[in-house]
Design an enzyme around this catalytic site. Structure first.
Site, PDB file in Angstrom:
ATOM      1  N   ASP A 222       0.710   2.180  18.849  1.00 31.65           N
ATOM      2  CA  ASP A 222       0.158   1.341  17.785  1.00 31.65           C
ATOM      3  C   ASP A 222       0.946   0.038  17.665  1.00 31.65           C
ATOM      4  O   ASP A 222       2.071  -0.074  18.161  1.00 31.65           O
ATOM      5  CB  ASP A 222       0.210   2.074  16.448  1.00 31.65           C
ATOM      6  CG  ASP A 222      -0.869   3.147  16.336  1.00 31.65           C
ATOM      7  OD1 ASP A 222      -1.795   3.130  17.150  1.00 31.65           O
ATOM      8  OD2 ASP A 222      -0.761   4.007  15.435  1.00 31.65           O
ATOM      9  N   LYS A 244      -4.156  -0.497  15.842  1.00 29.94           N
ATOM     10  CA  LYS A 244      -5.155  -0.678  14.791  1.00 29.94           C
ATOM     11  C   LYS A 244      -4.445  -1.358  13.633  1.00 29.94           C
ATOM     12  O   LYS A 244      -3.461  -0.832  13.102  1.00 29.94           O
ATOM     13  CB  LYS A 244      -5.730   0.660  14.323  1.00 29.94           C
ATOM     14  CG  LYS A 244      -6.425   1.454  15.409  1.00 29.94           C
ATOM     15  CD  LYS A 244      -7.175   2.649  14.850  1.00 29.94           C
ATOM     16  CE  LYS A 244      -6.274   3.607  14.099  1.00 29.94           C
ATOM     17  NZ  LYS A 244      -5.246   4.222  14.956  1.00 29.94           N
TER      18      LYS A 244
END
Length: 443
Positions: A222, A244
């Site tokens: 991430d 994200k």
């Protein structure tokens, strides 16, 4: 390299140790542990060195040390003069012993204490159980040559062996493991591990998380995972960003699920690396379901959550006997990017609850307005912290009624967590009426 690291086979061979100092005794113990036939004496003569593989001496007199070196070399022995590295053929490094796995660490005599600290770091991530796997490898090697004549097939076996050893290092290998590994064809289905990267500081990773990173062939990470964390992974591992970010450009969750499954089906050992703990606002359920539906083995390694990182950085307990009976974690935005509509506002307003609000930047104003309307005390302390546990960490504190204005001052793009509750009263100068101690305790 200052020195070429070699591993000297001494089983049954003669080793001579001259001297009775603590250093000489320690090296005699190491030589004996390596299987050498150790001869110890306070004095030496050339005949003592005949047939020796190594001579170790603690000699303060420089000229005497030179005479011993000449005699040892004439006898075919290598020499170690204690605390005189310039006279040594070989030096004793700091050792990590998982025999038959042995790790030697050398600082060329410059910083022994640094070498010891390096050893401690290595020992902390090198499971004791690997010793049994290495012993099994030694025992299985002749059998493997009989079962698999092709070199590439044997290499593939040892690659599968290493993955299995690291996946359960403290589970002693069985003969059935040998048969299963032989039967496993190269390129069979891999596996996925969800790993918590913690709040940012790489030293807050668990040992199990580091081991997973060091055995992964592919890491899907991430955007909150920093480069220092990725540095702990094996160099050969592919690193694929699948970040994200709330309210910004993102990799769709369905795409991440598909990538994980495709890589595992191709035989990769996949680590899905998430900030904080993968089971707290990490969409872990969706990834677990995707792997299970595809028949992919999946497991999870927890990480230190953002709430724990904030608490430690601020030296602020999230629970206190007088001020907080429980802790609750809330997300600042739902699947649609808006403040969730099903928040239990009675719980948020409860003075005995500490609320930790994750990812609240865009919705904090709405959260505060709704909380005030639903009865939270406007004077409730609130603390917002950006980049918790990292060198650029910064926090602001205010009452809950005012915290939105202060959050706007935090660095743009930094991950923010907000703690709301009376446990934070010291940080904003707010006070609450103390509960009286029972008389029995007060006395």
């Amino acid at each position: 390299m200052a020195n070429l690291p070699l591993f000297h086979r001494l089983q049954g061979r003669k080793a001579v140790v001259i001297g009775s100092s603590e250093g000489a005794k320690w090296k005699a113990e190491l030589l004996s542990a390596a299987g050498a036939d150790v001869h110890i004496s306070d004095h030496w003569e050339a005949p003592q060195l005949e047939g020796a593989a190594i001579a170790v001496a603690d000699l303060a007199d420089h000229d005497e040390a030179l005479r011993l070196i000449d005699a040892a070399h004439a006898a075919g022995a290598v020499v170690n003069i204690i605390d005189q590295t310039d006279l040594c053929d070989v030096t004793f490094g700091t050792i990590v012993n998982r025999s038959p796995i042995v790790v030697g660490i050398s600082t060329d005599g410059a910083a022994p204490v640094l070498g010891q600290s390096i050893r401690s770091r290595i020992e902390s991530v090198l499971p004791l159980g690997l010793s049994s796997w290495a012993k099994a490898a030694k025992a299985w090697r002749p059998r493997l040559k009989q079962r698999l004549s092709n070199f590439s097939d044997r290499r593939a076996f040892w690659q599968r062996f290493a993955v299995k050893a690291w996946s359960g290092p403290d589970l002693a290998p069985l003969d059935s493991d040998f048969d299963a590994l032989v039967a496993s064809a190269p390129g069979t289905t891999g596996r996925v591990t969800l790993v918590g990267a913690g709040p940012g500081d790489p030293e807050l990773l668990t040992l199990k998380a580091v081991r997973a990173l060091q055995t992964a062939t592919v890491i899907l990470y991430d955007h909150l995972v920093g480069p220092d964390v990725l540095e702990l992974a094996r160099r050969e591992a592919r690193r694929v960003p699948v970040g994200k970010s709330g309210h910004g450009p993102s990799c769709k969750q369905s795409d991440i699920n598909e990538i994980m499954v495709e890589l595992a089906r191709a035989g990769d050992t996949v680590v899905r690396l998430k900030g904080g703990d993968p089971m707290i606002f990490g969409r872990a359920t969706e990834e677990i379901d995707a792997c299970r539906a595809a028949g992919i083995e999946i497991s999870a390694i927890p990480g230190i959550s953002a709430a724990q990182g904030v608490s430690a950085s601020l030296l602020m307990s999230l629970t206190e006997r007088r001020h907080a009976r429980r802790v609750q974690f809330l997300t600042g935005h739902g699947a649609d990017g808006k403040l969730p509509s099903d928040i239990d506002w009675i719980s948020v307003a409860d003075r005995k609850v500490t609320t930790v609000l994750y990812m609240p930047r865009k919705t904090l104003g709405q959260f505060v307005r709704d909380a005030l309307r639903k009865g939270i005390d406007p004077e409730t302390p609130a603390i917002a912290i950006a980049s918790a546990t990292l060198p650029d960490e910064v926090h602001v504190s205010a009452t809950v009624a005012e915290i939105e204005n202060f959050v706007a001052e935090l660095p743009i793009g930094a991950p923010v967590t907000v703690v709301i509750g009376w446990v934070g009263r010291r940080h904003v100068g707010a006070t609450s009426a103390p509960l009286p101690f029972p008389k029995a305790l007060a006395s």
